[in-house]
Design an enzyme around this catalytic site. Structure first.
Site, mmCIF file in Angstrom:
data_model
loop_
_atom_site.group_PDB
_atom_site.id
_atom_site.type_symbol
_atom_site.label_atom_id
_atom_site.label_comp_id
_atom_site.label_asym_id
_atom_site.label_seq_id
_atom_site.Cartn_x
_atom_site.Cartn_y
_atom_site.Cartn_z
ATOM 1 N N GLU A 1 8.077 1.598 16.362
ATOM 2 C CA GLU A 1 8.882 2.260 15.609
ATOM 3 C C GLU A 1 9.358 3.207 15.804
ATOM 4 O OE1 GLU A 1 8.672 -0.195 11.928
ATOM 5 O OE2 GLU A 1 10.957 -1.821 12.564
ATOM 6 N N CYS B 1 -3.768 1.374 6.623
ATOM 7 C CA CYS B 1 -3.678 0.761 7.930
ATOM 8 C C CYS B 1 -4.294 1.420 8.953
ATOM 9 C CB CYS B 1 -2.449 0.298 8.641
ATOM 10 S SG CYS B 1 -0.922 1.155 8.917
ATOM 11 N N ASN C 1 0.783 -1.519 -0.101
ATOM 12 C CA ASN C 1 0.114 0.299 -0.068
ATOM 13 C C ASN C 1 0.524 1.055 0.228
ATOM 14 O OD1 ASN C 1 1.113 -0.278 3.056
ATOM 15 N ND2 ASN C 1 -0.946 -0.241 3.036
ATOM 16 N N GLU D 1 3.304 -4.799 12.684
ATOM 17 C CA GLU D 1 2.347 -3.163 12.209
ATOM 18 C C GLU D 1 1.632 -3.609 11.205
ATOM 19 O OE1 GLU D 1 3.654 -0.293 13.820
ATOM 20 O OE2 GLU D 1 5.366 -0.243 14.075
HETATM 21 N N1 LIG Z 1 -0.173 -2.050 6.216
HETATM 22 C C1 LIG Z 1 -1.177 -2.666 6.605
HETATM 23 O O1 LIG Z 1 -1.508 -2.564 7.566
HETATM 24 C C2 LIG Z 1 -1.617 -3.131 5.891
HETATM 25 C C3 LIG Z 1 -2.192 -4.391 5.785
HETATM 26 N N2 LIG Z 1 -2.884 -5.276 5.207
HETATM 27 C C4 LIG Z 1 -3.943 -6.349 5.146
HETATM 28 O O2 LIG Z 1 -3.630 -7.689 4.435
HETATM 29 C C5 LIG Z 1 -4.969 -8.172 4.083
HETATM 30 C C6 LIG Z 1 -4.434 -9.088 2.372
HETATM 31 O O3 LIG Z 1 -3.520 -8.132 2.391
HETATM 32 P P1 LIG Z 1 -1.402 -9.054 1.457
HETATM 33 O O4 LIG Z 1 -0.837 -8.066 0.622
HETATM 34 O O5 LIG Z 1 -2.362 -10.581 1.300
HETATM 35 O O6 LIG Z 1 -0.944 -8.690 3.112
HETATM 36 P P2 LIG Z 1 0.267 -9.792 3.766
HETATM 37 O O7 LIG Z 1 0.265 -9.748 4.908
HETATM 38 O O8 LIG Z 1 -0.223 -11.590 3.083
HETATM 39 O O9 LIG Z 1 1.428 -9.741 2.560
HETATM 40 C C7 LIG Z 1 2.008 -8.578 3.339
HETATM 41 C C8 LIG Z 1 3.528 -8.637 3.175
HETATM 42 O O10 LIG Z 1 3.821 -9.846 3.601
HETATM 43 C C9 LIG Z 1 4.651 -11.022 2.926
HETATM 44 N N3 LIG Z 1 4.191 -12.787 3.067
HETATM 45 C C10 LIG Z 1 2.888 -13.785 3.012
HETATM 46 N N4 LIG Z 1 3.137 -14.551 3.346
HETATM 47 C C11 LIG Z 1 4.576 -14.630 3.628
HETATM 48 C C12 LIG Z 1 4.467 -15.559 4.758
HETATM 49 N N5 LIG Z 1 3.834 -16.998 4.863
HETATM 50 N N6 LIG Z 1 5.924 -15.789 4.997
HETATM 51 C C13 LIG Z 1 6.657 -13.824 4.657
HETATM 52 N N7 LIG Z 1 5.916 -12.954 4.115
HETATM 53 C C14 LIG Z 1 4.930 -13.063 3.978
HETATM 54 C C15 LIG Z 1 3.569 -10.598 1.386
HETATM 55 O O11 LIG Z 1 4.333 -11.279 0.216
HETATM 56 C C16 LIG Z 1 3.990 -9.597 1.333
HETATM 57 O O12 LIG Z 1 5.215 -9.089 1.088
HETATM 58 C C17 LIG Z 1 -5.793 -6.503 3.591
HETATM 59 O O13 LIG Z 1 -6.523 -7.019 2.335
HETATM 60 C C18 LIG Z 1 -4.957 -5.940 4.585
HETATM 61 O O14 LIG Z 1 -6.241 -6.109 5.593
HETATM 62 C C19 LIG Z 1 -2.189 -4.961 3.536
HETATM 63 C C20 LIG Z 1 -1.201 -4.981 3.375
HETATM 64 C C21 LIG Z 1 -0.842 -4.031 4.419
HETATM 65 O O1 LIG Z 2 2.932 7.114 6.839
HETATM 66 C C1 LIG Z 2 2.531 7.208 7.815
HETATM 67 O O2 LIG Z 2 3.842 7.131 8.537
HETATM 68 C C2 LIG Z 2 2.090 5.561 8.022
HETATM 69 C C3 LIG Z 2 1.584 4.601 7.078
HETATM 70 C C4 LIG Z 2 1.482 3.317 7.074
HETATM 71 C C5 LIG Z 2 0.576 2.678 7.126
HETATM 72 O O3 LIG Z 2 -0.082 3.389 5.617
HETATM 73 C C6 LIG Z 2 0.240 0.765 7.008
HETATM 74 O O4 LIG Z 2 1.422 0.524 7.065
HETATM 75 O O5 LIG Z 2 -0.855 0.862 6.182
#
Ligand SMILES: NC(=O)C1=CN([C@@H]2O[C@H](COP(=O)(O)OP(=O)(O)OC[C@H]3O[C@@H](n4cnc5c(N)ncnc54)[C@H](O)[C@@H]3O)[C@@H](O)[C@H]2O)C=CC1
Ligand SMILES: O=C(O)/C=C/C=C(\O)C(=O)O
Length: 487
Positions: free
Chosen positions: A460, A288, A157, A255
């Site tokens: 962090e 997030c 994101n 995070e």
């Molecule tokens: N910043 C945030 O809080 C974020 C929250 N999300 C949430 O997660 C949901 C799903 O998005 P995804 O892209 O599927 O998130 P995800 O948590 O699966 O992916 C984030 C990262 O984790 C990696 N990853 C996935 N499986 C892994 C494993 N077993 N070991 C190590 N790394 C691994 C992915 O390749 C990517 O780099 C979203 O709909 C949202 O709700 C997603 C991205 C950012």
């Molecule tokens: O921009 C920031 O300071 C924090 C952003 C964090 C997110 O957008 C996230 O982890 O999804």
């Protein structure tokens, strides 16, 4: 497979960056642009072999980088920041093409922050200090020792911004890094590897591996030579990573997601509250921190909804490269399906769409506001990660706080009120890593950033980053002539 692809005129190497060299994989995966679904190119698809090579490279480079004087590490990190600043236009257009977030935000906000991340942690390193203190004449000196190779796993994101939040302090601390960007937005991490090499970062200090988390992730996070794991992403993935890390007791920073509330009290400046609410559609809601639950005090709810609807109707949705666009596409067809699934289930359960509630062409989702939602419903409790807000009303502070705190998350909260004392009372009762009063998204790297409950583990920012990325050491030195037997 070609080793480079050209994205909006910028050449991007699609291979891993391991030990100061580009490394291909036997397999690849296709990277698509969310703007129009077009295939951008084939990216190296790493697995356990590439994970092993990258961790070994990071392990071998660690003693040299850890022994590099702080001032020299800081100088190189400033050189990385210079490189980012020189390439802001390129980084911005590549990121927008890859993840669909607004080009104007990348140009003017996000990429300058990427450079700032390196400058900030380089400078913080040089002033990192703790006052010595005495115990019966002995001096206690606290130091931050580099911990070793760090695995950093980052989401799509805000790909480069969130990656460099981890990369910069990890490197400043004297650690080496294996960065794995999300497979839905792999490109700017590869450009960062080029920039870091040009800035003089020694080979193996920063490694970038590409691939699906499910294929390369476990090998990275369960590796016994890894000393820290930092992850930003979803709760289910965090659980899996924590499981792998547990075998080696590798310290983790997580995070995670959120379901943050925006509390609008009847005494608030209603126009400000509406501005804060509409801002939650930023990045198509894929943030997030987004305050996706609008909690509005009963007497102003109708007027708030009227003004919100009027303001939201003026949002321009479309190509994120256009200067006039306010909301771009969602990242991926799977994310679009996920968002729409949440909304359709909520509508079927009796929610009412004040605006939106449906897909648009391509990967776009209409900005949506749902009312008539129950506190224990899925749409109120689960992170949607799309342009979808809910609106609930409350009667008084106690109910506002009860609703605000009633999810499994605790990342952030925003309070809109004209009464400073109320703001203090309410803030003290909210479970959240960050609370904004009459503002939103005012960020400062000196502040601790992270979430309570299932929004994360650890904080962090500033010294908190160094506390995580370092082994803290207390050295106790006896006074001259100290006699251990007789004191
Ligand atoms: N910043 C945030 O809080 C974020 C929250 N999300 C949430 O997660 C949901 C799903 O998005 P995804 O892209 O599927 O998130 P995800 O948590 O699966 O992916 C984030 C990262 O984790 C990696 N990853 C996935 N499986 C892994 C494993 N077993 N070991 C190590 N790394 C691994 C992915 O390749 C990517 O780099 C979203 O709909 C949202 O709700 C997603 C991205 C950012
Ligand atoms: O921009 C920031 O300071 C924090 C952003 C964090 C997110 O957008 C996230 O982890 O999804």
């Amino acid at each position: 497979m070609s080793d480079n692809i050209t994205v909006a005129g910028v050449s991007v190497d699609t291979r891993h960056w391991i030990g100061g060299e580009r490394v291909a994989s036997a397999g690849t995966f296709t990277d698509h642009s969310p703007i129009d679904g077009r295939a951008l190119g084939e990216i190296a698809r790493g697995g356990p072999d590439e994970a092993e090579a990258a961790v070994v490279a990071a392990r071998d480079a660690f003693p040299g980088w850890a022994a590099t004087p702080r001032a020299d590490r800081a100088r190189i990190l400033h050189a990385v920041a210079d490189g980012v600043e020189k390439r802001i236009e390129e980084l911005a257009i590549v990121e927008t093409t890859d993840n669909g977030a607004l080009l104007r935000s990348h140009r003017r906000g996000v990429m300058p922050r990427v450079a700032h991340n390196f400058r900030f942690f380089a400078d913080w390193l040089l002033r990192l200090d703790h006052e010595d203190f005495e115990t019966r004449g002995h001096t206690n000196h606290v130091g931050w020792d580099p911990a070793g190779p760090c695995v950093l796993i980052t989401p799509w994101n805000a790909p480069l911004m969130l990656a460099t939040w981890k990369v910069a302090p990890a490197l400043a601390a004297g650690n080496t890094v294996v960065l794995k960007p999300a497979e839905w937005s792999p490109l700017t991490a590869s450009l960062l590897a080029d920039i870091a090499a040009e800035a003089g970062l020694p080979a193996g200090v920063l490694n970038v591996v590409q691939g699906y988390g499910s294929e390369i992730g476990d090998a990275l996070t369960s590796h016994p030579d890894v000393r820290r794991i930092s992850f930003t992403g979803s709760v289910p993935t965090a659980r899996r990573i924590a499981g792998s890390a547990a075998a080696n007791l590798t310290p983790l920073s997580l995070e995670l997601g959120g379901k943050s509330p925006l509390l609008v009290f009847a005494d608030a400046d209603l126009d400000l509250a509406v501005d804060l609410a509409v801002e939650q559609y930023d990045n198509a809601g894929q943030v997030c921190l987004a305050a996706t639950r609008l909690l509005v005090e009963e007497p102003v709810a109708e007027e708030f909804t009227r003004r919100f609807t009027e303001k939201a109707a003026a949002l321009r949705q479309g190509d994120p490269r256009d200067e006039g666009t306010d909301i771009g596409p969602t990242i991926h067809p799977r994310q679009l399906d996920k968002i729409d699934g949440f909304v359709q289930r909520a509508l079927a359960a009796g929610a009412r769409a004040v605006i939106g509630g449906h897909r648009k062409d391509g990967q776009y989702y209409a900005p949506t506001l749902l009312t008539d939602v129950a506190q224990d419903s899925e749409i109120v409790q689960e992170e949607v990660f799309g342009p979808v807000l809910t609106l609930q009303t409350f009667d008084g502070e106690d109910e506002a706080v009860r609703l605000a705190n009633d999810t499994r998350f605790g990342l952030a909260a925003t309070v809109a009120t004209g009464d400073r004392e109320r703001a203090e009372r309410v803030t003290a009762r909210l479970v959240a890593g960050t609370v904004w009063v009459n503002c939103f998204f005012v960020r400062d790297l000196r502040a601790p950033f992270g979430g309570s409950r299932q929004s994360g583990v650890g904080r962090e920012g500033g010294t908190w980053s160094f506390d995580f990325y370092c082994d803290l050491k207390n050295t106790v030195t006896a006074p001259e002539g100290w006699d251990q037997d007789h004191g």
